[in-house]
Structure formats: C-alpha cells, structure tokens
Design a protein around this motif. Sequence first.
Motif, PDB file in Angstrom:
ATOM      1  N   ASP A 150     -18.653 -24.741  -7.447  1.00  0.00           N
ATOM      2  CA  ASP A 150     -17.632 -24.306  -6.483  1.00  0.00           C
ATOM      3  C   ASP A 150     -17.273 -22.843  -6.691  1.00  0.00           C
ATOM      4  O   ASP A 150     -17.167 -22.081  -5.739  1.00  0.00           O
ATOM      5  CB  ASP A 150     -16.359 -25.159  -6.655  1.00  0.00           C
ATOM      6  CG  ASP A 150     -16.525 -26.524  -5.993  1.00  0.00           C
ATOM      7  OD1 ASP A 150     -17.399 -26.627  -5.103  1.00  0.00           O
ATOM      8  OD2 ASP A 150     -15.804 -27.460  -6.365  1.00  0.00           O
ATOM      9  N   LYS A 157     -17.459 -19.752  -3.887  1.00  0.00           N
ATOM     10  CA  LYS A 157     -16.137 -19.596  -3.278  1.00  0.00           C
ATOM     11  C   LYS A 157     -15.930 -18.224  -2.631  1.00  0.00           C
ATOM     12  O   LYS A 157     -15.414 -18.129  -1.519  1.00  0.00           O
ATOM     13  CB  LYS A 157     -15.048 -19.847  -4.327  1.00  0.00           C
ATOM     14  CG  LYS A 157     -13.811 -20.505  -3.722  1.00  0.00           C
ATOM     15  CD  LYS A 157     -12.824 -20.944  -4.769  1.00  0.00           C
ATOM     16  CE  LYS A 157     -12.196 -19.733  -5.458  1.00  0.00           C
ATOM     17  NZ  LYS A 157     -11.357 -20.081  -6.600  1.00  0.00           N
ATOM     18  N   HIS A 197     -16.611 -17.674   0.965  1.00  0.00           N
ATOM     19  CA  HIS A 197     -15.774 -18.310   1.989  1.00  0.00           C
ATOM     20  C   HIS A 197     -14.713 -17.349   2.501  1.00  0.00           C
ATOM     21  O   HIS A 197     -14.084 -17.599   3.513  1.00  0.00           O
ATOM     22  CB  HIS A 197     -15.078 -19.557   1.429  1.00  0.00           C
ATOM     23  CG  HIS A 197     -16.043 -20.606   0.949  1.00  0.00           C
ATOM     24  ND1 HIS A 197     -15.637 -21.742   0.303  1.00  0.00           N
ATOM     25  CD2 HIS A 197     -17.385 -20.688   1.019  1.00  0.00           C
ATOM     26  CE1 HIS A 197     -16.696 -22.476  -0.024  1.00  0.00           C
ATOM     27  NE2 HIS A 197     -17.771 -21.847   0.405  1.00  0.00           N
ATOM     28  N   VAL A 248     -22.015 -22.603   2.198  1.00  0.00           N
ATOM     29  CA  VAL A 248     -21.763 -24.053   2.238  1.00  0.00           C
ATOM     30  C   VAL A 248     -23.091 -24.814   2.245  1.00  0.00           C
ATOM     31  O   VAL A 248     -23.267 -25.806   1.529  1.00  0.00           O
ATOM     32  CB  VAL A 248     -20.909 -24.407   3.492  1.00  0.00           C
ATOM     33  CG1 VAL A 248     -20.902 -25.912   3.734  1.00  0.00           C
ATOM     34  CG2 VAL A 248     -19.495 -23.864   3.339  1.00  0.00           C
ATOM     35  N   ASP A 301     -11.082 -25.934   6.857  1.00  0.00           N
ATOM     36  CA  ASP A 301     -12.146 -26.707   6.223  1.00  0.00           C
ATOM     37  C   ASP A 301     -13.149 -27.214   7.259  1.00  0.00           C
ATOM     38  O   ASP A 301     -12.973 -28.273   7.843  1.00  0.00           O
ATOM     39  CB  ASP A 301     -11.556 -27.873   5.418  1.00  0.00           C
ATOM     40  CG  ASP A 301     -12.668 -28.518   4.581  1.00  0.00           C
ATOM     41  OD1 ASP A 301     -13.790 -27.960   4.564  1.00  0.00           O
ATOM     42  OD2 ASP A 301     -12.415 -29.570   3.971  1.00  0.00           O
ATOM     43  N   LYS A 316     -16.417 -27.398   6.517  1.00  0.00           N
ATOM     44  CA  LYS A 316     -17.662 -27.655   5.781  1.00  0.00           C
ATOM     45  C   LYS A 316     -18.487 -28.776   6.395  1.00  0.00           C
ATOM     46  O   LYS A 316     -19.700 -28.660   6.553  1.00  0.00           O
ATOM     47  CB  LYS A 316     -17.350 -28.012   4.322  1.00  0.00           C
ATOM     48  CG  LYS A 316     -16.984 -26.814   3.494  1.00  0.00           C
ATOM     49  CD  LYS A 316     -16.823 -27.211   2.046  1.00  0.00           C
ATOM     50  CE  LYS A 316     -16.231 -26.048   1.263  1.00  0.00           C
ATOM     51  NZ  LYS A 316     -15.758 -26.424  -0.047  1.00  0.00           N
TER      52      LYS A 316
END
Length: 808
Positions: free
Chosen positions: A397, A401, A404, A588, A623, A625
């Motif tokens: 993660d 990150k 993002h 992702v 979110d 994803k």
Amino acid sequence: MEHNIGGHISTYASAATLYEVGFNHFFRARSEEFEGDTVYFQGHASPGIYARAFLEGRISAQQLENFRRELKPGGGLSSYPHPWLMPDFWEFPTVSMGLSPLMAIYQARFNRYLEDRGMKPVTDAKVWAFLGDGETDEPESLGAITLASREKLDNLIFVVNCNLQRLDGPVRGNGQIIQELESAFRGAGWNVIKVLWGSEWDPILERDTEGLLVKRMGELVDGEYQKLVVSSGAYVREHFFGSDPRLLQLVEPMSDESWSDPRLLQLVEPMSDESLRRLRLGGHDPRKVYAAYKAAVEQKGKPTVILARTIKGYGLGEAGEGKNVTHQQKKLNEDELREFRSRFGIPLNDEDCIEVPFYRPAEDSVEIQYLRARREALGGYVPTRSIRSKPIMADHDELFKEFHEGSEGREVSTTMAFVQMLRKMLKDPEIGKLIVPIVPDEARTFGMESLFRTVGIYSSIGQKYEPVDVNTLLYYKEAKDGQILEEGITEAGSMASFIAAGSAYATHGINMIPFFIYYSMFGFQRIGDFIWAAADMRTRGFLLGGTAGRTTLSGEGLQHQDGNSQVLALPVPNIKAYDPAFAFELAVIIQDGIRRMYKDGESIFYYLTVMNEPYAMPAMPGDVKEGILKGMYCFRRAANGKSKLRAQLFGSGAILNEALRAQEILETKYGVAADVWSVTSYKELYNDGNETERWNRLHAGEKPRVPYVTKSLADAPGVLVAASDYLKTLPNMISKWMPRRLASLGTDGFGRSEGRTSLRDFFEVDARFITVATLHELFVDGKIERTVLDKAIKDLGVNADKPNPVIS
Ligand SMILES: Cc1ncc(C[n+]2csc(CCOP(=O)(O)OP(=O)(O)O)c2C)c(N)n1
Ligand SMILES: [Mg+2]
C-alpha cells in the motif's frame, strides 16, 4: 479413438531413440535440491511422450484412449504440449513451430541471469530443445542462435531431428538440410555434432581407407536419400554403392586372393540385401545418440546442436516409412501393426497385437524395472510441471499510495508515471529484487535511462569498456549483476525473456516479476503468437505497450500509431487489458495485479497501454478502486445535475481528457450536463457482460444477474457517447448492456504523420467531435433543434464532408 481425430505418429517414430536416450540417461527432474533440466519437446511428438508416461504409470489407459478427447468423462490428453490444459504435466507450449528454439535460447540465458544476480545457485542444469528439421525454416528458429554463442550458453543443447521431411515433402529435396544447418550453426559459433550413421556403418567406414564412402555420402541430395531409406537392399546396392566399383567392393563378397590375411576376410563378410537395408541411421542408434549427448553435456564455452539423421515414420512399415504422405499417417492397419510388432520384438501374438489397445510390460518385467530405476536415478519424472514458489507477503500500500495523490499540476505522461512506479518497486525490500525490466532498445524512448545507472543493464561479462558517457549522471552501465534485460531490437527475444521470467515461479520456484515495455504497435501485432504461448504457459507479469494510442503518438505515422492492440488483446483469455488515463489508475491496476498473480497465484498476466502525452495527473476522486479494476467508474460528475439536457461520456486513456474538455464545452455552450466516465478496460466489461448473460441463460429460474455496465449506468440519465484511441468496436461490444443507444468514436484506419491535434481531428475523436456526437444524439432524441446541431458543427469548425478516416 474417434475416426479422424488423429494425432501424428510418424514424428515420434523418427525421434523415439532421441527421446529414450534422454529419458534414460540425461533429463534430470526438478526437485527441492536441484533445479532440474529443462526440456522443450517437439510439439507433435507428444503421442510418444504420453506413451512413455503410460509406461511409467503416470497416465492411465483411459487417458490414452482419450488422446485428443479431453472432454470425455475421466479426462483425456491434449493433442500437443499445453500447460494450460495439463498444468501438472507440460511445461512449455512448443507446437507453434519456431517458438520453442527461441524460447529455449532465452531460457538458457535467463538461467544465467538468475545465477549472475545471485537469485539461484550456479548449477550444471541444461536446457534441451528438440526441433524438427522443417521447423528450422521458421525465422524464429535460427533467429537468435548468435545470442546463444555470444553468451557462451553451454547450458543449451538443440537436438534437430533430421528426418529430411516436413509435412508435404522433403525439407531440401534438391539440397542437404544437414549440411546447411551445420554451416549455419558452425558459422554462428556453436558446437555441431552430427549423428548420421548407425554403428553398423562403422566397419564399412573403417574399410573405406580411400574415403570413397564419405565422398559418396556427400554427393547425394536429400530427395535421393529419402528414396534410399525406403528402398530394398538391392536398390541401395545398385544406386548408392553401385556408383563406383570400388565402393561396391566395400559391401560385396571378396575373393580369397584379394586378402593376404584370411582373418581380414571375416571383417568384410558379404552383406546380404537384407542387412544393407537394415543399416541404421545415427538417430536410431542409441549408442551413437548417447555418445553425442554425452559430448554435448560436457561441452564447455558454447552451445551444442546435435543434427541427428532419422527416418520419418521409422518402423511404421510399408505405408508409413519415409514417404511424402508419412506425416499424415495417423493409424496402422492390421498388417502394419504385425510388422511393427515383429520388427521391434514386442511379445504379442497375432491376435493380441490387433486387439490389445495398449501394450505395457508387467510391473516386474526387466523393461519397467529398468525404466523406473533410470528415472529414479535422474530424480523423478519428466515432464512434470509444479509450482514451487511461495506467495509474496506484503500488500505494498505504501509503495503505491503516493500515486493516488496526483501530480499537483505537474504535467507528466502515464509512461513517466509508470517509470516512477518501477523505480519505487525496484527499491522495495520484498519485490525489488524480483522485478525484471525488459526493453527492446527503447529505454530512452520511455524515459527509463535513469535506471541504467541505478540497477544496471545485465551483461554476463560485465563492462569491458569505459562508456562514452561515463561522466554523465545517466551513463550506460552494464554489469554482471545488472537487473535490466536490454535485449536490443528484438521484440520476439524480449518476449521470450518475459516468458522465461514470468514462468520462473514454476521453472525455478522464484516469483520473478517481468515488466516488458515496448512500442505498443510491435507487440500483439508482431509477436502475437509468443503472447499466446505465454498465456498457455501461465506466464505472469506485465506487458506495457508504450507510445500507445493512434492519435496520442504524434508524428510517427501508420506503422507506429497503435489503435489496434487493445482489440488484439481481446482473444487472449487470461490477459487483463487496461487502457488507463491517469497515474492513480495505473497504480491501482499494478498493485492489484501483483497481488493477484504473486500472492493469490492466479494464472493471469497484464497488458497496459501507456502514453507519452504529458498532462496534469489528478488525484483519485474518492474510492474508485473497484471501478478501475472492473473497467469503468465515474471520474467527474456534471456540475449541474438538474439540467434538462443530459449526457454520459465515456473516455479512455489520453482521450479521457478530450471527453473532459467536451464536458466543459457542452456545459458552457450548450447547457448540456454530462457525466464523464473513465473506461479503463473494455475487455473486462465485455467479459463480465458475457458471463452475466451466460449465467442468466443457464439459470432462467433464478434472480437474473446484472452486468456491471448496466449496474453502473442504472441511474445515469441522458445520451451516451464513447471515444477511445482504439477501434470503435471496443465501445460497441459493450453497448448492448447499456440502458440506451451508444454513439462510438474511435480510430479505425491508418495513422498519419501529424501532431495530436490534427490527428484527433482526422480521426474524429477530439472534444469537438465528442460534443457534436452528443448534440446529435440529443437531436435524434428530439431534445434539441436541428439548428442547434448545425450551428455547433459550424462553430466548432467540424468539416462535415471530410473523408472517412477508415479508408482514406
Ligand atoms: C507455425 C506452424 N506452422 C505450421 C504448423 C503445422 N505443422 C505441424 S508439423 C509440420 C511439419 C513439421 O516438419 P518438421 O519440423 O520437419 O518435423 P518432423 O515432423 O519432420 O519431425 C507442420 C507444417 C505448425 N505446427 N506450426
Ligand atoms: Mg522433419
């Protein structure tokens, strides 16, 4: 066996000795202690490999019965080596000819790469590739043989089954394939071993002090040889030996007077016609084959090719030996079966020989005992495919990150974003070492040159020169433990490296993670069959089609501008194909891909198109994803949701920005409120829709399932317009699960040498065309007047009478 379902038997008949010597003395199995030898079996020799596995007790009579009937109850056997279909047995798909020689070369090289990088112990494991002589005409077969010698791959052995025939007829009727191959391989720096004549010829050759026989052997063209091996002894005597009386003497009875010593006479016993006919060729003589293999495994400093002379359909009798139709021979009739039985001394009477479907000596017979003992000594059975790698642990993660967050206005391309991700992955304590960046001379194109210095370019001999740019920060650094595979200009070779790396989880028990980045036009289109083989082989990893998008790659023209690859990725069942627009989407997808392949062990791999158009990368809008991975999500809703005129715009890759611009034009100039969706994968949506439909069809009594596309657009009002940098067929193939009619824009046609703006006008995929398409849909629905549409076309400067780009 069902009539006509077939299976070619003549290839294995010619290669049986070549394989048996390998099985009994050379091919070492994989185990915890030793990585084992790697064997590429000639694809259509599979019936013989199955027969042996049956003798070994690994395959049942029922499975044999169901050869080529895989769907029969109890299971069957696939026609050819397919790891997808028989994942515990076959390791390498070889039947598309030419692929296995190239894959074998790069496999042997990859084994060295793993050793030089300290990823596996140095061993004497070998890579064996068995090929047909006809197969060597495929350009891939000999295309990389200089790499093997340059890299001193003495862990590589080619065995070419020289039966002088291919499918239709002789490989070189008017020439000599063996001589031709000898020159090619010797010229390329290989150790060449010819196994031409069986032991029976040795005494004759010894008697031939003048070299007449060798000379005669060199005179015949392959068409004549083919005739000789199926002819009677009398014919051989007349046509082969009869060309010179001195030659004839070598095989004729001699008079007492010609020999001073009567003991010599015994050495030259007259040879009957029958024994002349039975003079074996080298490839059918286990002793000769063994000697050649032994020399090959002991060879140091270069790869070896063994050119073994054999007869196609050896032992199949009158009907099937050495004839031009031999390749098509699928079955033996009763007489032929009896002849085969007698010739090879199989202990079956006349009836059993016809009736008994499969002959297997008793478990305690010397044959089975021997066979088992030999395999035990060599560590187990071959071929066997097993997965010996352990799943990776972390979620990574932290690693992904930062992507993002967006680029805070800085303009970057998705390719640059990918390279940044790659750089970070290479530093990761768990997966860093496992990453294998692969480039076919395009690292600079993709802005990867900074990696040269940080992780180095793999070179088995390090760097013997001072690079010209040594004083610069990003100099061209080659190193023995270098991590990048810079393959030079060979997409096929790079793909072979990708396959070797992406299957290391099975071959070596190491989770190597290849990232092969290339010009997207030269992927599926050029080396599609290798990609298909990778899929069959359950290869893991990421293919990245760089400089993608028909209108996004500017200037290059029709050879380079790719609007095809996302379509060409459709037929490969286990490839996940994505066309991401933004860095966060890419992050992702890659993070999830690593999880699915290397943690969950799924037999999938990825195709991602990345572009070279720089733009500001936005932050992930909440979110999304799941939507990214499933293929679509709403990226930006309309500002005025209350507007009467509504639209849904679907964009992908760099064209998503055009959809976003169209959203603005539509809102400010025409009062249309449009939501903009990023479609990351039409393929995912298509597969989901089909699967849902299928399930519903087969479960009519149950609550119907809803396709993801339908679910996503359930409350989405207004007209529907899609635009991508690929063929229009992509959006069209999911339109049936949309709530209303879809207008599709795409780039069908030949590219042009032009800039992006002109290209997007030419292909009608820019913001203006998306706007016009939206207004047109609203007009058709009776929501706006014609005059509004006409005026828009004029105001936006759209030429309504321009030629259709698909044919212009
Ligand atoms: C790329 C490709 N093209 C065509 C075929 C169909 N094919 C199967 S076997 C064969 C002839 C093979 O001849 P050779 O390589 O000499 O092998 P042999 O059977 O003689 O050992 C052909 C054309 C194939 N399998 N792959
Ligand atoms: Mg052949």
